[in-house]
Design a protein around this motif. Structure first.
Motif, PDB file in Angstrom:
ATOM      1  N   PHE A  40       0.807  -1.227   0.000  1.00  0.00           N
ATOM      2  CA  PHE A  40       0.000   0.000   0.000  1.00  0.00           C
ATOM      3  C   PHE A  40       0.836   1.272   0.000  1.00  0.00           C
ATOM      4  N   GLY A  41       1.814   1.363   0.907  1.00  0.00           N
ATOM      5  CA  GLY A  41       2.671   2.551   0.971  1.00  0.00           C
ATOM      6  C   GLY A  41       1.884   3.828   1.174  1.00  0.00           C
ATOM      7  N   ALA A  42       2.000   4.771   0.242  1.00  0.00           N
ATOM      8  CA  ALA A  42       1.259   6.032   0.312  1.00  0.00           C
ATOM      9  C   ALA A  42      -0.083   5.942  -0.393  1.00  0.00           C
ATOM     10  N   GLY A  43      -0.409   4.782  -0.933  1.00  0.00           N
ATOM     11  CA  GLY A  43      -1.727   4.587  -1.523  1.00  0.00           C
ATOM     12  C   GLY A  43      -1.848   4.968  -2.982  1.00  0.00           C
ATOM     13  N   GLY A  44      -0.731   5.176  -3.667  1.00  0.00           N
ATOM     14  CA  GLY A  44      -0.785   5.615  -5.052  1.00  0.00           C
ATOM     15  C   GLY A  44      -1.461   4.626  -5.984  1.00  0.00           C
ATOM     16  N   TYR A  45      -1.046   3.364  -5.959  1.00  0.00           N
ATOM     17  CA  TYR A  45      -1.675   2.358  -6.805  1.00  0.00           C
ATOM     18  C   TYR A  45      -3.136   2.154  -6.396  1.00  0.00           C
ATOM     19  N   THR A  46      -3.388   2.108  -5.088  1.00  0.00           N
ATOM     20  CA  THR A  46      -4.750   1.901  -4.611  1.00  0.00           C
ATOM     21  C   THR A  46      -5.666   3.007  -5.112  1.00  0.00           C
ATOM     22  N   ARG A  47      -5.222   4.244  -4.997  1.00  0.00           N
ATOM     23  CA  ARG A  47      -6.040   5.365  -5.465  1.00  0.00           C
ATOM     24  C   ARG A  47      -6.295   5.257  -6.971  1.00  0.00           C
ATOM     25  N   ALA A  48      -5.273   4.908  -7.735  1.00  0.00           N
ATOM     26  CA  ALA A  48      -5.425   4.782  -9.180  1.00  0.00           C
ATOM     27  C   ALA A  48      -6.407   3.674  -9.534  1.00  0.00           C
ATOM     28  N   LEU A  49      -6.369   2.572  -8.811  1.00  0.00           N
ATOM     29  CA  LEU A  49      -7.291   1.471  -9.054  1.00  0.00           C
ATOM     30  C   LEU A  49      -8.727   1.873  -8.723  1.00  0.00           C
ATOM     31  N   LEU A  50      -8.909   2.553  -7.602  1.00  0.00           N
ATOM     32  CA  LEU A  50     -10.240   3.012  -7.215  1.00  0.00           C
ATOM     33  C   LEU A  50     -10.814   3.982  -8.240  1.00  0.00           C
ATOM     34  N   ASP A  51      -9.964   4.843  -8.769  1.00  0.00           N
ATOM     35  CA  ASP A  51     -10.415   5.834  -9.749  1.00  0.00           C
ATOM     36  C   ASP A  51     -10.647   5.228 -11.131  1.00  0.00           C
ATOM     37  N   ARG A  52     -10.082   4.069 -11.373  1.00  0.00           N
ATOM     38  CA  ARG A  52     -10.194   3.445 -12.694  1.00  0.00           C
ATOM     39  C   ARG A  52     -11.630   3.026 -12.998  1.00  0.00           C
ATOM     40  N   ASP A  53     -12.331   2.525 -11.984  1.00  0.00           N
ATOM     41  CA  ASP A  53     -13.711   2.068 -12.192  1.00  0.00           C
ATOM     42  C   ASP A  53     -14.470   2.170 -10.871  1.00  0.00           C
ATOM     43  N   PRO A  54     -15.623   2.835 -10.844  1.00  0.00           N
ATOM     44  CA  PRO A  54     -16.358   3.020  -9.591  1.00  0.00           C
ATOM     45  C   PRO A  54     -16.918   1.725  -9.012  1.00  0.00           C
ATOM     46  N   ALA A  55     -16.915   0.648  -9.808  1.00  0.00           N
ATOM     47  CA  ALA A  55     -17.415  -0.630  -9.308  1.00  0.00           C
ATOM     48  C   ALA A  55     -16.308  -1.494  -8.719  1.00  0.00           C
TER      49      ALA A  55
END
Length: 348
Positions: A40-55
């Protein structure tokens, strides 16, 4: 987890991962599904994944309690689409199942130390800011100071040589042994000064003499190669058929492990090396390649973030084949000095 500075939307961390666009292209996360961010770290990948698709939903894992606590704002932003879990990514399949999920659609792993850890002197990862010699990602277990002050000369030399790829490993170890007779080595500044006395770098080089030795210690303290091997097997177990795995590495040993694992799991024989014997083609094939060889960062990204220069991305798609037996040859790459000690190898 090496990320350049960026300011952005609510819940966004102070850094973004390297190869962001390339990772998203490799994973191709669309539609409803579960993604696992094992680092997770600072959440960069997680944020990008969440923003990629709302579902899309994300389970984000980090062994560092500070990183999990730092994700509170992103948790608020994402609501029930995000679950933050403290734990080792080597057990990501068990952690995901403990959250009530049976399988995942995507897994992303960004191997190594984060910029936030390097930049905080009190964590003891870097020689650039003097602090206690710690280096523990989870703040538990044996610290770098414990290792430096208790390990014998051969053990230390093996760590510096194999994990740090420091050619002067024996001289560094000998200097540490002599210095600690006068008193314990307790800070990053103390250790860096000792190493700089015996390791020379090319004139004009931007690499500090202690870089490789510090890297070796960090890998040993956190069992990083062993965790990576375990994480690859865990991702194999948790991914559903058609699910994708993307791994970003920053070190030649890390990349070699990922390459050997995916090569063997996709039906290609693992090539022999001084670390690993050759392996017959496994059957059945549990992964098929998504990337042909490693994907490297662009010159522009390296210019913006020099830490990206050594990054490599490899990705593969899970087949419908059952999970094979653990790959012993890959595990052989992860020599574990923190528990068993490294022996052999050429050191000066």
């Amino acid at each position: 987890m090496n990320r350049p500075s960026r300011r952005g939307a609510p819940g966004e961390g102070p850094h973004v991962p390297v190869l962001m666009a390339e990772v998203l292209d490799a994973l191709d996360p669309t539609g409803p599904g579960l993604a696992v961010d094992g680092t997770f770290g600072a959440g960069g990948y997680t944020r990008a994944l969440l923003d990629r698709d709302p579902a899309l939903r994300v389970i984000a894992i980090d062994r560092d309690a500070t990183a999990i606590a730092g994700g509170a704002a992103l948790q608020t932003y994402a609501g029930d689409r995000l679950r933050l879990v403290q734990g080792r990514f080597g057990t990501l399949d068990a952690l995901v199942r403990a959250e009530g999920e049976r399988q995942a659609d995507w897994v992303v792993l960004d191997i190594g130390v984060s910029s936030m850890q390097l930049d905080r002197a009190e964590r003891g990862f870097s020689f650039r800011n003097d602090g206690p010699l710690d280096m523990r990602m989870s703040s538990e277990g044996q610290s770098a100071a414990d290792l430096v002050n208790e390990a014998d000369e051969e053990w230390l030399a093996d760590i510096f040589f194999h994990y740090g790829e420091e050619r002067r490993a024996r001289a560094v170890a000998r200097t540490i042994i002599e210095a600690r007779r006068r008193g314990p080595i307790e800070t990053t500044g103390q250790l860096a000064e000792l190493i700089a006395g015996v390791v020379r770098v090319e004139p004009g080089s931007h690499i500090h003499p202690a870089t490789r030795s510090f890297q070796g210690l960090r890998i040993a303290v956190n069992d990083e190669l062993g965790e990576l091997v375990a994480a690859l097997h865990a991702a194999e177990r948790i991914l559903k058929p058609g699910g994708r795995l993307a791994v970003v590495t920053f070190h030649s040993l890390e990349d070699r492990i990922v390459k050997q694992f995916l090569s063997a799991r996709s039906g290609r024989a693992v090539q022999a090396s001084r670390h690993v014997p050759s392996v017959e083609r496994p059957a059945p094939k549990s992964f098929s390649p998504v990337t042909k060889g490693p994907v490297l960062p662009s010159e522009q990204e390296c210019h913006v973030n020099p830490r990206a220069r050594s990054a490599k991305l490899r990705a593969a798609e899970r087949t419908d084949a059952p999970v094979p037996e653990p790959l012993d040859a890959v595990q052989a790459l992860a020599v574990l000095p923190a528990t068993a000690g490294l022996r052999g190898g050429s050191r000066r």
